[in-house]
Write an enzyme that holds these catalytic residues in place. Structure first.
Site, mmCIF file in Angstrom:
data_model
loop_
_atom_site.group_PDB
_atom_site.id
_atom_site.type_symbol
_atom_site.label_atom_id
_atom_site.label_comp_id
_atom_site.label_asym_id
_atom_site.label_seq_id
_atom_site.Cartn_x
_atom_site.Cartn_y
_atom_site.Cartn_z
ATOM 1 C CB VAL A 1 5.934 1.378 3.138
ATOM 2 C CG1 VAL A 1 6.500 0.103 3.721
ATOM 3 C CG2 VAL A 1 5.179 2.158 4.199
ATOM 4 N N GLY B 1 3.649 -0.859 -5.545
ATOM 5 C CA GLY B 1 3.516 0.429 -4.857
ATOM 6 C C GLY B 1 4.860 0.817 -4.274
ATOM 7 N N GLY C 1 5.786 3.762 -3.047
ATOM 8 C CA GLY C 1 5.610 5.036 -2.327
ATOM 9 C C GLY C 1 6.502 5.067 -1.095
ATOM 10 C CE LYS D 1 -5.195 3.581 8.833
ATOM 11 N NZ LYS D 1 -3.885 2.988 9.000
HETATM 12 P P1 NAD Z 1 2.008 5.726 -0.323
HETATM 13 O O1 NAD Z 1 0.757 6.407 -0.764
HETATM 14 O O2 NAD Z 1 3.214 6.540 -0.066
HETATM 15 O O3 NAD Z 1 2.405 4.608 -1.395
HETATM 16 C C1 NAD Z 1 1.486 3.779 -2.012
HETATM 17 C C2 NAD Z 1 1.832 3.734 -3.494
HETATM 18 O O4 NAD Z 1 1.057 2.727 -4.125
HETATM 19 C C3 NAD Z 1 1.563 5.038 -4.236
HETATM 20 O O5 NAD Z 1 2.742 5.492 -4.863
HETATM 21 C C4 NAD Z 1 0.482 4.651 -5.253
HETATM 22 O O6 NAD Z 1 0.605 5.345 -6.483
HETATM 23 C C5 NAD Z 1 0.726 3.177 -5.416
HETATM 24 N N1 NAD Z 1 -0.421 2.403 -5.901
HETATM 25 C C6 NAD Z 1 -1.736 2.538 -5.588
HETATM 26 N N2 NAD Z 1 -2.460 1.606 -6.239
HETATM 27 C C7 NAD Z 1 -1.576 0.874 -6.981
HETATM 28 C C8 NAD Z 1 -1.700 -0.242 -7.841
HETATM 29 N N3 NAD Z 1 -2.884 -0.790 -8.114
HETATM 30 N N4 NAD Z 1 -0.573 -0.747 -8.413
HETATM 31 C C9 NAD Z 1 0.630 -0.207 -8.164
HETATM 32 N N5 NAD Z 1 0.810 0.861 -7.344
HETATM 33 C C10 NAD Z 1 -0.281 1.383 -6.763
HETATM 34 O O7 NAD Z 1 1.601 4.860 0.953
HETATM 35 P P2 NAD Z 1 2.573 4.192 2.022
HETATM 36 O O8 NAD Z 1 2.637 5.034 3.220
HETATM 37 O O9 NAD Z 1 3.806 3.745 1.361
HETATM 38 O O10 NAD Z 1 1.717 2.909 2.437
HETATM 39 C C11 NAD Z 1 1.597 1.805 1.566
HETATM 40 C C12 NAD Z 1 0.626 0.793 2.170
HETATM 41 O O11 NAD Z 1 1.125 0.349 3.422
HETATM 42 C C13 NAD Z 1 -0.779 1.346 2.451
HETATM 43 O O12 NAD Z 1 -1.717 0.324 2.265
HETATM 44 C C14 NAD Z 1 -0.705 1.707 3.929
HETATM 45 O O13 NAD Z 1 -1.960 1.695 4.549
HETATM 46 C C15 NAD Z 1 0.168 0.592 4.446
HETATM 47 N N6 NAD Z 1 0.863 0.942 5.662
HETATM 48 C C16 NAD Z 1 1.671 2.030 5.697
HETATM 49 C C17 NAD Z 1 2.335 2.346 6.856
HETATM 50 C C18 NAD Z 1 3.271 3.520 6.915
HETATM 51 O O14 NAD Z 1 4.049 3.618 7.890
HETATM 52 N N7 NAD Z 1 3.275 4.392 5.954
HETATM 53 C C19 NAD Z 1 2.165 1.556 8.005
HETATM 54 C C20 NAD Z 1 1.351 0.414 7.934
HETATM 55 C C21 NAD Z 1 0.701 0.134 6.752
#
Ligand code: NAD
Length: 375
Positions: A199, A195, A197, A95
């Protein structure tokens, strides 16, 4: 390599220094990088490459110190080792994290510099998207290094891995629902998505299509309002999440939200989400959940859809195969929940057992091969 005892390495928030943590978690390599011209600063963590090159996304975050950034890269890269292992893909765990700094400086030049650093590792580490990165940055890196994944579809890549991650999490939720309620239907189940976002959005869409009632929280109002505009979700305050009266909690923001402060507040029956490292202290918190009768679908098992899609890209992209491989998360989750019940161990421990077995096996094969080659 001979003293490799992953079994004894458990993730706990207690450590003297990030370097001590790296030693304890048995990282193969940790690289600090800094470039004055672009302002690029961060770490690459390569936890383990027994199963293949270390693949894992690049996170851009507002870290308050170098120590916190390094700890994050250590935890995240370690998680990738077990995620790839339990998913049956030939990748190791890695990572990278970049310290936020001035957003206006994160231009094409900035990402080309990062690509140079990735390239110098000669393929030991393959980068991809994570929080704060998208296909745009991946496309900027492509002319400099071939060690990138999650490339835009127009460049022959699998694009944004989030829909695959969301699909795996959705299947993990359905498997846990099947185990607890006897049916995998989510009709009228209340789900809190923390969250919304990348995912979280795709996950909420699938949950709604399956008949669930979705409540979503996000600290970013713009992101939340966008989701409200497009999906039939009910927004809730981020502060409300832990004590919310719902059947399922899907953490899709950041890690460590499951801890001794939040666990006593939970009314949920199931926890299954995309965030990495949801348990603040793996053993302690997994056991606390078990004691409270809350079924936890291990994060590194059910959020593997994204890395499965990236792996497909590494071996030759085929979208259909990526969806099919992601589909296996359903049966694997049921399998892990079953082991946990039969052996009276936490679901996290059950998942780790399976992940470690594969790594140990690969280690033995490698040892035998090295032995044969030297005779
Ligand atoms: P993203 O940044 O698009 O979405 C995360 C969202 O969470 C953001 O909108 C942010 O404002 C919100 N957030 C942060 N802290 C918060 C809180 N305390 N309360 C409420 N909302 C909060 O990220 P993503 O790509 O959707 O990934 C989400 C999680 O999944 C991360 O931990 C990431 O590491 C994990 N993940 C993502 C993927 C992927 O394919 N994108 C794969 C495996 C794991």
């Amino acid at each position: 390599m001979s003293s490799f005892t992953l079994k004894e390495v458990q993730l706990s928030p207690k450590y003297q220094s990030p370097l001590e943590l790296a030693e304890r978690m048995q990282h193969e390599q940790v690289l600090y990088f800094f470039d004055e011209e672009t302002g690029l600063k961060g770490f690459i963590g390569i936890h383990n490459t027994i199963l293949g090159p270390a693949l894992g996304g690049c996170r851009v975050w507002n870290y308050t110190s170098l120590d916190s950034a390094m700890v994050d890269v250590l935890r995240l890269s370690r998680g990738m080792t077990f995620k790839s292992s339990i998913s049956g893909i030939d990748l190791g765990g890695g990572k990278s994290v970049i310290i936020h700094g001035d957003a206006s400086r994160r231009d094409e030049k900035f990402w080309r510099k990062f690509a140079e650093i990735v390239d110098e590792l000669g393929g030991r580490y393959i980068t991809a998207e994570d929080v704060g990165t998208s296909t745009k940055e991946i496309a900027w890196m492509m002319p400099v290094t071939r060690f990138v994944s999650g490339k835009p579809p127009e460049h022959g890549g699998g694009g944004d891995p989030s829909p695959f991650t969301a699909y795996g999490v959705f299947l993990g939720i359905k498997a846990a629902t099947k185990k607890i309620y006897g049916s995998e239907s989510l009709e009228n189940k209340k789900v809190v998505v923390q969250g919304i976002g990348h995912v979280g959005f795709y996950l909420a869409k699938r949950l709604l299509e399956d008949g669930a009632k979705v409540f979503a929280a996000d600290i970013n109002q713009e992101v939340l309002q966008n989701a409200v505009r497009h999906l039939n979700i009910t927004p809730i305050d981020p502060e409300e999440v832990y004590a919310f009266d719902a059947d399922i909690y899907a953490p899709c923001a950041l890690g460590a939200t499951i801890n001794p402060t939040t666990i006593p507040q939970f009314k949920f029956k199931i926890i299954a989400g995309a965030a990495n490292n949801q348990l603040e202290d793996e053993n302690r918190d997994a056991l606390l959940l078990k004691e409270r009768g809350i079924t936890y679908a291990p994060d590194f098992l059910i959020n593997a859809g994204g890395v499965i899609n990236c792996f497909q890209e590494v071996i030759g992209y085929d979208e259909k195969q990526a969806w099919q491989k992601t589909e296996k998360i359903y049966s694997q989750t049921l399998h892990i929940l079953q082991i946990s019940e039969e052996e009276n161990i936490s679901t996290h421990e059950a998942a780790m057992k399976i992940a470690l077995e594969r790594i140990e096996k690969a280690k033995l094969i490698r040892k035998e091969n090295v032995g044969q080659a030297s005779h």
